[in-house]
Design a protein around this motif. Structure first.
Motif, PDB file in Angstrom:
ATOM      1  N   VAL A 114      55.459   9.490  69.938  1.00 42.02           N
ATOM      2  CA  VAL A 114      56.774   9.027  69.503  1.00 42.02           C
ATOM      3  C   VAL A 114      57.804  10.103  69.826  1.00 42.02           C
ATOM      4  CG1 VAL A 114      56.450   9.897  67.147  1.00 42.02           C
ATOM      5  CG2 VAL A 114      58.130   8.089  67.586  1.00 42.02           C
ATOM      6  N   SER A 115      58.925   9.675  70.391  1.00 40.92           N
ATOM      7  CA  SER A 115      60.066  10.550  70.641  1.00 40.92           C
ATOM      8  C   SER A 115      61.270   9.962  69.915  1.00 40.92           C
ATOM      9  CB  SER A 115      60.344  10.658  72.147  1.00 40.92           C
ATOM     10  OG  SER A 115      59.253  11.249  72.830  1.00 40.92           O
ATOM     11  N   TYR A 116      62.373  10.690  69.951  1.00 39.63           N
ATOM     12  CA  TYR A 116      63.573  10.203  69.260  1.00 39.63           C
ATOM     13  C   TYR A 116      64.772  10.300  70.192  1.00 39.63           C
ATOM     14  CZ  TYR A 116      60.839  10.206  65.008  1.00 39.63           C
ATOM     15  OH  TYR A 116      59.877   9.936  64.071  1.00 39.63           O
ATOM     16  N   PHE A 117      65.559   9.241  70.202  1.00 42.31           N
ATOM     17  CA  PHE A 117      66.782   9.205  70.999  1.00 42.31           C
ATOM     18  C   PHE A 117      67.910   8.698  70.115  1.00 42.31           C
ATOM     19  CE2 PHE A 117      69.785   6.953  73.796  1.00 42.31           C
ATOM     20  CZ  PHE A 117      70.138   8.007  74.632  1.00 42.31           C
ATOM     21  N   ASP A 118      68.934   9.518  69.989  1.00 38.46           N
ATOM     22  CA  ASP A 118      70.076   9.164  69.149  1.00 38.46           C
ATOM     23  C   ASP A 118      69.629   8.837  67.722  1.00 38.46           C
ATOM     24  OD1 ASP A 118      72.786   8.838  68.694  1.00 38.46           O
ATOM     25  OD2 ASP A 118      72.809   6.726  69.293  1.00 38.46           O
ATOM     26  N   GLY A 119      68.612   9.587  67.270  1.00 41.73           N
ATOM     27  CA  GLY A 119      68.131   9.422  65.907  1.00 41.73           C
ATOM     28  C   GLY A 119      67.167   8.277  65.698  1.00 41.73           C
ATOM     29  N   GLN A 120      66.870   7.525  66.742  1.00 49.40           N
ATOM     30  CA  GLN A 120      65.986   6.373  66.612  1.00 49.40           C
ATOM     31  C   GLN A 120      64.643   6.657  67.288  1.00 49.40           C
ATOM     32  OE1 GLN A 120      66.820   3.625  64.777  1.00 49.40           O
ATOM     33  NE2 GLN A 120      68.636   4.873  64.287  1.00 49.40           N
ATOM     34  N   PRO A 121      63.534   6.211  66.676  1.00 50.10           N
ATOM     35  CA  PRO A 121      62.220   6.448  67.282  1.00 50.10           C
ATOM     36  C   PRO A 121      62.031   5.635  68.559  1.00 50.10           C
ATOM     37  CG  PRO A 121      62.016   5.020  65.368  1.00 50.10           C
ATOM     38  CD  PRO A 121      63.442   5.490  65.394  1.00 50.10           C
ATOM     39  N   VAL A 122      61.393   6.255  69.522  1.00 50.93           N
ATOM     40  CA  VAL A 122      61.054   5.602  70.787  1.00 50.93           C
ATOM     41  C   VAL A 122      59.536   5.676  70.930  1.00 50.93           C
ATOM     42  CG1 VAL A 122      61.307   5.632  73.296  1.00 50.93           C
ATOM     43  CG2 VAL A 122      63.243   6.276  71.834  1.00 50.93           C
ATOM     44  N   LYS A 123      58.890   4.528  70.998  1.00 51.75           N
ATOM     45  CA  LYS A 123      57.432   4.495  71.113  1.00 51.75           C
ATOM     46  C   LYS A 123      57.027   4.793  72.560  1.00 51.75           C
ATOM     47  CE  LYS A 123      57.346   0.376  69.350  1.00 51.75           C
ATOM     48  NZ  LYS A 123      56.857  -0.947  68.872  1.00 51.75           N
ATOM     49  N   VAL A 124      56.243   5.853  72.720  1.00 47.50           N
ATOM     50  CA  VAL A 124      55.820   6.307  74.043  1.00 47.50           C
ATOM     51  C   VAL A 124      54.306   6.186  74.153  1.00 47.50           C
ATOM     52  CG1 VAL A 124      55.768   8.248  75.659  1.00 47.50           C
ATOM     53  CG2 VAL A 124      57.743   7.938  74.133  1.00 47.50           C
ATOM     54  N   SER A 125      53.844   5.686  75.277  1.00 48.25           N
ATOM     55  CA  SER A 125      52.413   5.669  75.571  1.00 48.25           C
ATOM     56  C   SER A 125      52.175   6.594  76.755  1.00 48.25           C
ATOM     57  CB  SER A 125      51.935   4.251  75.900  1.00 48.25           C
ATOM     58  OG  SER A 125      51.838   3.478  74.718  1.00 48.25           O
ATOM     59  N   SER A 126      51.394   7.631  76.523  1.00 47.93           N
ATOM     60  CA  SER A 126      51.141   8.640  77.549  1.00 47.93           C
ATOM     61  C   SER A 126      49.737   8.476  78.111  1.00 47.93           C
ATOM     62  CB  SER A 126      51.302  10.037  76.937  1.00 47.93           C
ATOM     63  OG  SER A 126      51.120  11.036  77.916  1.00 47.93           O
ATOM     64  N   ALA A 127      49.630   8.492  79.433  1.00 50.66           N
ATOM     65  CA  ALA A 127      48.334   8.299  80.088  1.00 50.66           C
ATOM     66  C   ALA A 127      47.421   9.490  79.833  1.00 50.66           C
ATOM     67  CB  ALA A 127      48.522   8.109  81.584  1.00 50.66           C
ATOM     68  N   ARG A 128      46.132   9.204  79.746  1.00 49.29           N
ATOM     69  CA  ARG A 128      45.130  10.253  79.534  1.00 49.29           C
ATOM     70  C   ARG A 128      43.864   9.902  80.303  1.00 49.29           C
ATOM     71  NH1 ARG A 128      42.040  13.873  79.526  1.00 49.29           N
ATOM     72  NH2 ARG A 128      41.170  15.031  77.761  1.00 49.29           N
ATOM     73  N   ALA A 129      43.485  10.762  81.245  1.00 47.44           N
ATOM     74  CA  ALA A 129      42.197  10.639  81.936  1.00 47.44           C
ATOM     75  C   ALA A 129      42.030   9.292  82.637  1.00 47.44           C
ATOM     76  CB  ALA A 129      41.041  10.884  80.960  1.00 47.44           C
ATOM     77  N   TRP A 130      42.747   9.114  83.713  1.00 42.25           N
ATOM     78  CA  TRP A 130      42.656   7.911  84.533  1.00 42.25           C
ATOM     79  C   TRP A 130      41.581   8.155  85.590  1.00 42.25           C
ATOM     80  CZ3 TRP A 130      47.235   6.400  88.251  1.00 42.25           C
ATOM     81  CH2 TRP A 130      46.899   5.250  88.962  1.00 42.25           C
ATOM     82  N   ALA A 131      40.501   7.380  85.564  1.00 43.00           N
ATOM     83  CA  ALA A 131      39.390   7.620  86.490  1.00 43.00           C
ATOM     84  C   ALA A 131      38.646   6.320  86.771  1.00 43.00           C
ATOM     85  CB  ALA A 131      38.424   8.648  85.904  1.00 43.00           C
TER      86      ALA A 131
END
Length: 207
Positions: free
Chosen positions: A81-98
């Motif tokens: 989760v990140s925040y932009f202008d005080g609002q949460p932004v749901k982030v999906s980060s890739a991990r171990a693509w194989a």
């Protein structure tokens, strides 16, 4: 003779942790050693991750491709989760693509699942190789808008050790490594000091 059935794709689960890790290790990826360490690794990302609260129930953890009851492909997904202008932004980060070499034709299915997921505002792949990066662009991805992000930066604290390691990696050994490290270190140290790329203070306290 009937053709082999198409490999199945499904959502990854926490109880896949050991099987996923064994698959990744078989392809040369560095992973924690020991079953308990591996379980803790994935539990920290998929169960105890505080960002899961922002994503809510049913957050995507990743996807696996299975053939003959064994994993042959994996695309991990780490909720953040990140925040932009005080609002949460749901982030999906890739991990171990194989993907196993015998099933590379299944790669687009994993990409479609990752880039097409509905529960995230932003999907992020921060460590893709050049070939993987091209694949991401095919599915609508955009390069990170940060100049020089892909450059590898070094701060050489031990010129001799750095050069010896480089010579060994190039296949040299024995006396060539020892002599090259000594002679090269003189030139490299001089260059770093003259160009301001090395501190003049003693380095014994730098780790």
């Amino acid at each position: 003779m009937t053709p082999d059935p198409k490999p199945a794709m499904r959502d990854a689960r926490l109880d896949d942790a050991l099987a996923i890790t064994e698959f990744l290790v078989s392809l040369g990826l560095a992973m924690p050693e020991g079953d308990e360490a591996r379980k803790k690794h994935w539990a920290a990302l998929w169960r105890d991750n505080p960002a899961l609260k922002a994503h809510g129930a049913g957050a995507a953890l990743g996807w696996v491709i299975e053939a003959e009851s064994r994993i042959v492909g994996f695309f991990g997904n780490i909720p953040q989760v990140s925040y932009f202008d005080g609002q949460p932004v749901k982030v999906s980060s890739a991990r171990a693509w194989a993907v196993h070499k015998d099933h590379r034709d299944q790669t687009p299915r994993l990409c479609e699942a990752f880039f097409g997921q509905k529960g995230a505002d932003v999907v992020l792949i921060s460590s893709a190789s050049a070939p993987a990066g091209k694949r991401c662009l095919e599915f609508g991805g955009s390069p990170l808008p940060q100049p020089g992000y892909g450059e590898i930066l070094y701060w050489v604290l031990d010129a001799g050790g750095f050069l010896r390691a480089g010579l060994r990696k190039k296949g040299h050994g024995g006396m060539a490594v020892w002599v090259g490290g000594i002679l090269g270190a003189v030139a490299l140290n001089a260059k770093m000091r003259l160009t301001g790329r090395r501190p003049f203070a003693p380095l014994q306290d730098v780790t």
